[in-house]
Motif scaffolding. Structure first.
Motif, PDB file in Angstrom:
ATOM      1  N   VAL A  19       0.831  -1.211   0.000  1.00 38.12           N
ATOM      2  CA  VAL A  19       0.000   0.000   0.000  1.00 38.12           C
ATOM      3  C   VAL A  19       0.866   1.262   0.000  1.00 38.12           C
ATOM      4  O   VAL A  19       0.392   2.322   0.400  1.00 38.12           O
ATOM      5  N   LEU A  20       2.094   1.163  -0.444  1.00 34.90           N
ATOM      6  CA  LEU A  20       2.944   2.340  -0.540  1.00 34.90           C
ATOM      7  C   LEU A  20       2.408   3.290  -1.604  1.00 34.90           C
ATOM      8  O   LEU A  20       2.017   2.861  -2.705  1.00 34.90           O
ATOM      9  N   THR A  21       2.385   4.565  -1.284  1.00 30.85           N
ATOM     10  CA  THR A  21       1.913   5.543  -2.266  1.00 30.85           C
ATOM     11  C   THR A  21       2.999   5.881  -3.292  1.00 30.85           C
ATOM     12  O   THR A  21       2.694   6.213  -4.432  1.00 30.85           O
ATOM     13  N   LEU A  22       4.269   5.810  -2.878  1.00 24.78           N
ATOM     14  CA  LEU A  22       5.401   6.004  -3.785  1.00 24.78           C
ATOM     15  C   LEU A  22       6.477   4.998  -3.398  1.00 24.78           C
ATOM     16  O   LEU A  22       6.714   4.748  -2.211  1.00 24.78           O
ATOM     17  N   CYS A  23       7.136   4.442  -4.396  1.00 22.95           N
ATOM     18  CA  CYS A  23       8.256   3.542  -4.154  1.00 22.95           C
ATOM     19  C   CYS A  23       9.144   3.554  -5.392  1.00 22.95           C
ATOM     20  O   CYS A  23       8.715   3.105  -6.472  1.00 22.95           O
ATOM     21  N   THR A  24      10.332   4.093  -5.251  1.00 22.69           N
ATOM     22  CA  THR A  24      11.245   4.180  -6.386  1.00 22.69           C
ATOM     23  C   THR A  24      12.674   4.054  -5.880  1.00 22.69           C
ATOM     24  O   THR A  24      12.925   4.122  -4.676  1.00 22.69           O
ATOM     25  N   ASP A  25      13.597   3.866  -6.796  1.00 22.32           N
ATOM     26  CA  ASP A  25      14.982   3.629  -6.414  1.00 22.32           C
ATOM     27  C   ASP A  25      15.878   4.717  -6.977  1.00 22.32           C
ATOM     28  O   ASP A  25      15.573   5.354  -7.988  1.00 22.32           O
ATOM     29  N   SER A  26      17.003   4.930  -6.288  1.00 17.29           N
ATOM     30  CA  SER A  26      18.054   5.818  -6.747  1.00 17.29           C
ATOM     31  C   SER A  26      19.308   4.982  -6.972  1.00 17.29           C
ATOM     32  O   SER A  26      19.397   3.839  -6.513  1.00 17.29           O
ATOM     33  N   ASP A  27      20.280   5.568  -7.680  1.00 16.63           N
ATOM     34  CA  ASP A  27      21.463   4.799  -8.056  1.00 16.63           C
ATOM     35  C   ASP A  27      22.699   5.155  -7.243  1.00 16.63           C
ATOM     36  O   ASP A  27      23.710   4.455  -7.322  1.00 16.63           O
ATOM     37  N   ILE A  28      22.671   6.236  -6.443  1.00 17.80           N
ATOM     38  CA  ILE A  28      23.825   6.605  -5.629  1.00 17.80           C
ATOM     39  C   ILE A  28      23.341   7.020  -4.250  1.00 17.80           C
ATOM     40  O   ILE A  28      22.183   7.411  -4.072  1.00 17.80           O
ATOM     41  N   ASP A  29      24.244   6.923  -3.273  1.00 20.29           N
ATOM     42  CA  ASP A  29      23.870   7.327  -1.921  1.00 20.29           C
ATOM     43  C   ASP A  29      24.294   8.770  -1.675  1.00 20.29           C
ATOM     44  O   ASP A  29      24.834   9.436  -2.561  1.00 20.29           O
ATOM     45  N   LEU A  30      24.063   9.257  -0.462  1.00 21.83           N
ATOM     46  CA  LEU A  30      24.328  10.663  -0.158  1.00 21.83           C
ATOM     47  C   LEU A  30      25.804  11.022  -0.263  1.00 21.83           C
ATOM     48  O   LEU A  30      26.149  12.192  -0.431  1.00 21.83           O
ATOM     49  N   LEU A  31      26.693  10.041  -0.178  1.00 24.63           N
ATOM     50  CA  LEU A  31      28.123  10.305  -0.252  1.00 24.63           C
ATOM     51  C   LEU A  31      28.662  10.201  -1.670  1.00 24.63           C
ATOM     52  O   LEU A  31      29.861  10.325  -1.883  1.00 24.63           O
ATOM     53  N   GLY A  32      27.775   9.972  -2.652  1.00 16.48           N
ATOM     54  CA  GLY A  32      28.217   9.901  -4.034  1.00 16.48           C
ATOM     55  C   GLY A  32      28.678   8.527  -4.468  1.00 16.48           C
ATOM     56  O   GLY A  32      29.199   8.368  -5.569  1.00 16.48           O
ATOM     57  N   ARG A  33      28.492   7.504  -3.618  1.00 18.53           N
ATOM     58  CA  ARG A  33      28.897   6.151  -3.975  1.00 18.53           C
ATOM     59  C   ARG A  33      27.757   5.486  -4.749  1.00 18.53           C
ATOM     60  O   ARG A  33      26.580   5.710  -4.472  1.00 18.53           O
ATOM     61  N   TYR A  34      28.117   4.626  -5.697  1.00 18.47           N
ATOM     62  CA  TYR A  34      27.107   3.985  -6.526  1.00 18.47           C
ATOM     63  C   TYR A  34      26.583   2.737  -5.820  1.00 18.47           C
ATOM     64  O   TYR A  34      26.998   1.614  -6.066  1.00 18.47           O
ATOM     65  N   TYR A  35      25.639   2.988  -4.889  1.00 15.15           N
ATOM     66  CA  TYR A  35      24.944   1.945  -4.173  1.00 15.15           C
ATOM     67  C   TYR A  35      23.442   2.181  -4.345  1.00 15.15           C
ATOM     68  O   TYR A  35      22.977   3.327  -4.339  1.00 15.15           O
ATOM     69  N   PRO A  36      22.650   1.108  -4.476  1.00 15.41           N
ATOM     70  CA  PRO A  36      21.201   1.296  -4.644  1.00 15.41           C
ATOM     71  C   PRO A  36      20.549   1.819  -3.373  1.00 15.41           C
ATOM     72  O   PRO A  36      20.844   1.351  -2.273  1.00 15.41           O
ATOM     73  N   GLN A  37      19.700   2.804  -3.539  1.00 13.21           N
ATOM     74  CA  GLN A  37      18.907   3.370  -2.445  1.00 13.21           C
ATOM     75  C   GLN A  37      17.435   3.316  -2.849  1.00 13.21           C
ATOM     76  O   GLN A  37      17.106   3.525  -4.023  1.00 13.21           O
ATOM     77  N   TRP A  38      16.579   3.058  -1.886  1.00 11.17           N
ATOM     78  CA  TRP A  38      15.143   2.974  -2.160  1.00 11.17           C
ATOM     79  C   TRP A  38      14.407   4.038  -1.354  1.00 11.17           C
ATOM     80  O   TRP A  38      14.681   4.226  -0.160  1.00 11.17           O
ATOM     81  N   LEU A  39      13.498   4.735  -2.028  1.00  9.96           N
ATOM     82  CA  LEU A  39      12.626   5.713  -1.394  1.00  9.96           C
ATOM     83  C   LEU A  39      11.236   5.113  -1.317  1.00  9.96           C
ATOM     84  O   LEU A  39      10.628   4.791  -2.350  1.00  9.96           O
ATOM     85  N   ALA A  40      10.734   4.937  -0.101  1.00 12.41           N
ATOM     86  CA  ALA A  40       9.410   4.358   0.117  1.00 12.41           C
ATOM     87  C   ALA A  40       8.572   5.343   0.917  1.00 12.41           C
ATOM     88  O   ALA A  40       9.016   5.843   1.955  1.00 12.41           O
ATOM     89  N   VAL A  41       7.361   5.621   0.435  1.00  5.49           N
ATOM     90  CA  VAL A  41       6.482   6.602   1.068  1.00  5.49           C
ATOM     91  C   VAL A  41       5.151   5.930   1.376  1.00  5.49           C
ATOM     92  O   VAL A  41       4.489   5.389   0.474  1.00  5.49           O
ATOM     93  N   SER A  42       4.782   5.946   2.651  1.00  9.02           N
ATOM     94  CA  SER A  42       3.456   5.486   3.054  1.00  9.02           C
ATOM     95  C   SER A  42       2.542   6.702   3.190  1.00  9.02           C
ATOM     96  O   SER A  42       2.862   7.789   2.714  1.00  9.02           O
TER      97      SER A  42
END
Length: 518
Positions: free
Chosen positions: A23-46
């Motif tokens: 039931v997430l209203t938004l769920c998407t992924d990013s390709d870098i973290d806050l430090l600029g490293r190429y690691y997957p990050q997920w944004l999930a919004v309820s």
């Protein structure tokens, strides 16, 4: 792309927080973290919570959690080489998730929808919004290893000098290991340990002169070692300067040559100041890379290995006691990387934004004065200055706590060696000179080890600057020159306009259906 199916690890962590992934209203992924490293990050919004999760190797953890009702607004902020989704909480913008420029369109949509949610509107995602649409030009996604390998390939024309630098590096480390051994000889074999022994030597002129000759030998050996070390530093420094400046100059020439081949459309999407910064300043990272080879990371790493070998050869038990603080050092490095280093990034970001705001203010000062907007601009500058002040204050507080604590961690090993080594001397298991030599190696071991804890800081900054350089070089010209160009013949002709209608306002032409040649 705004309602993607989260990986199993991400879904499990959300369920543990009481959030149903279905039931997430938004769920998407990013390709870098806050430090600029190429690691997957997920944004999930309820309905009322926002989560940012780090996902790697089938495991996930929450790195950011926000309450949407307590958030004032969201924005998608473009920065050099990437973008940031930011949330304003208590009047201060905090970084939520970082993304490369190719995902900028997606997170601009996310920011708008989150703003509408704050305003009380439900989050809706239309079918056409699930398409990424036109992608922006962004940095090539390469790993740290790939960046370092490309830098190493740049050094191929200078591999002879690079090999010479590495050889001199080993010679310098070997010379550094001599001084503690001279201390051992001085304490155990040359100097008298007590006033009684000194009086005995003074009464025997033969022994006295023999000890004076040994003292002279130790001093001359120490002087020779230090002079040789200085010569090694001079030669190695000059080789490093020559290689570093040559690589930097070559890269600047390549960047400028490639920039001239790019189309005008590329410059419509880039800030000229950013391009100037990459050519003038980011290329200096290559010179810093050479310094890391001659006197930085590589030198410190080899010195730690060499000193460790000598310490274990002298006394394995004392060497093990010296390594006891190592887990705490590793823990301190993790703490620095996770909690202290992001404070550096926020300070750099705040400083960059203030500089950009000030540059725009002074460049457009005539317009500001013409429209009487001085107070408005001062208010804007005050906001950026307040953010910079807060970022600096938080960083200074963190560093003023972290550095003394780490100093205590390193002193812990010294305390143990003082006690255990002192007992060895009292029992006759070790001479005083050997203990003093061990102490010399101990501080030679802890010094580089403390420096290595900051290596990730340099590496992240270096890779970020290298990304900016390679981003330009990897951008293909939209109109490349043909491989086999053919000369055009002389062309003569004319252009004919037929039935031309023109007017200054719609449906009111001044001329109608006119034909002419030019």
């Amino acid at each position: 792309m705004l309602r993607k199916q989260p990986p199993a690890a991400v879904a499990q962590v959300l369920q543990e927080r009481g959030v149903d992934p279905g039931v997430l209203t938004l769920c998407t992924d990013s390709d870098i973290d806050l430090l600029g490293r190429y690691y997957p990050q997920w944004l999930a919004v309820s309905d009322s919570r926002l989560f940012v999760l780090h996902e790697e190797d089938g495991k996930a953890e929450i790195v950011r959690e926000l309450s949407i009702p307590e958030t004032e607004r969201f924005r998608a902020e473009a920065v050099v080489g990437s973008g940031l989704l930011q949330a304003r909480v208590d009047g201060v913008y905090v970084d939520v998730v970082r993304y490369s420029n190719r995902l900028a369109g997606r997170f601009e949509k996310v920011a708008r929808k989150l703003d509408r949610r704050i305003a009380g509107e439900p989050i809706t995602v239309m079918p056409e919004e699930e398409q990424e649409g036109e992608q922006r030009e962004g940095p090539t996604e390469v790993s740290r290893r790939a960046v370092l390998w490309r830098i190493v390939k740049l050094m191929r024309p200078y591999r002879g000098m690079a090999g010479g630098m590495m050889a001199l590096l080993l010679v310098g480390i070997a010379l550094d290991l001599v001084s503690p051994q001279l201390t051992r000889i001085l304490v155990d074999e040359v100097l008298p340990g007590t006033p009684e022994r000194a009086a005995e030597l003074s009464g025997d002129l033969g022994q006295y002169h023999e000890h004076v000759r040994m003292l002279m030998w130790v001093v001359l050996t120490l002087a020779g070692v230090q002079v040789m070390r200085a010569l090694v530093n001079v030669v190695n420094g000059r080789l490093g300067a020559r290689v570093g400046t040559a690589i930097t100059a070559d890269m600047r020439d390549r960047l400028v040559a490639h920039l001239q081949q790019l189309s005008i459309g590329y410059y419509d999407r880039q800030q000229v100041g950013s391009l100037v910064g990459r050519v003038a300043y980011d290329t200096e990272a290559l010179h810093g890379f050479i310094n890391q080879l001659t006197s930085g990371f590589v030198f410190q790493l080899l010195l730690v290995v060499g000193v460790g070998i000598v310490m274990f050869s002298m006394d394995p038990t004392l060497a093990l006691f010296a390594l006891l603080p190592a887990p705490l050092v590793i823990a301190g490095t993790v703490v620095f990387w996770r909690y202290v280093y992001p404070l550096h990034y926020r300070l750099w970001d705040a400083s960059s934004k203030q500089a950009g705001m000030l540059s725009g203010l002074l460049a457009g000062i005539r317009v500001v004065k013409a429209f009487g907007q001085e107070e408005r601009e001062m208010a804007r500058f005050g906001q950026t200055s307040s953010t910079l002040r807060t970022s600096r204050l938080v960083l200074d507080r963190g560093m003023s706590t972290f550095n003394p604590l780490m100093s205590i961690v390193f002193q812990l090993g010294g305390w143990l060696i003082w006690f255990v080594g002192g007992r060895y001397v009292l029992r006759g298991q070790m001479t005083l000179g050997e203990l003093m030599a061990f102490f010399g190696y101990l501080w030679m071991f802890y010094g580089p080890l403390a420096t290595l804890t900051q290596f990730t800081n340099w590496l992240t900054q270096f890779v970020t600057q290298a990304h900016r350089i390679f981003e330009i070089l990897d951008t293909p010209p939209q109109l490349p020159d043909p491989a086999d160009p053919k000369p055009l013949p002389h062309i003569e002709g004319r252009v004919t306009f037929e039935e031309v209608t023109f007017g200054y306002t719609a449906h009111n032409p001044v001329i109608r259906n006119v034909s002419f040649d030019v």
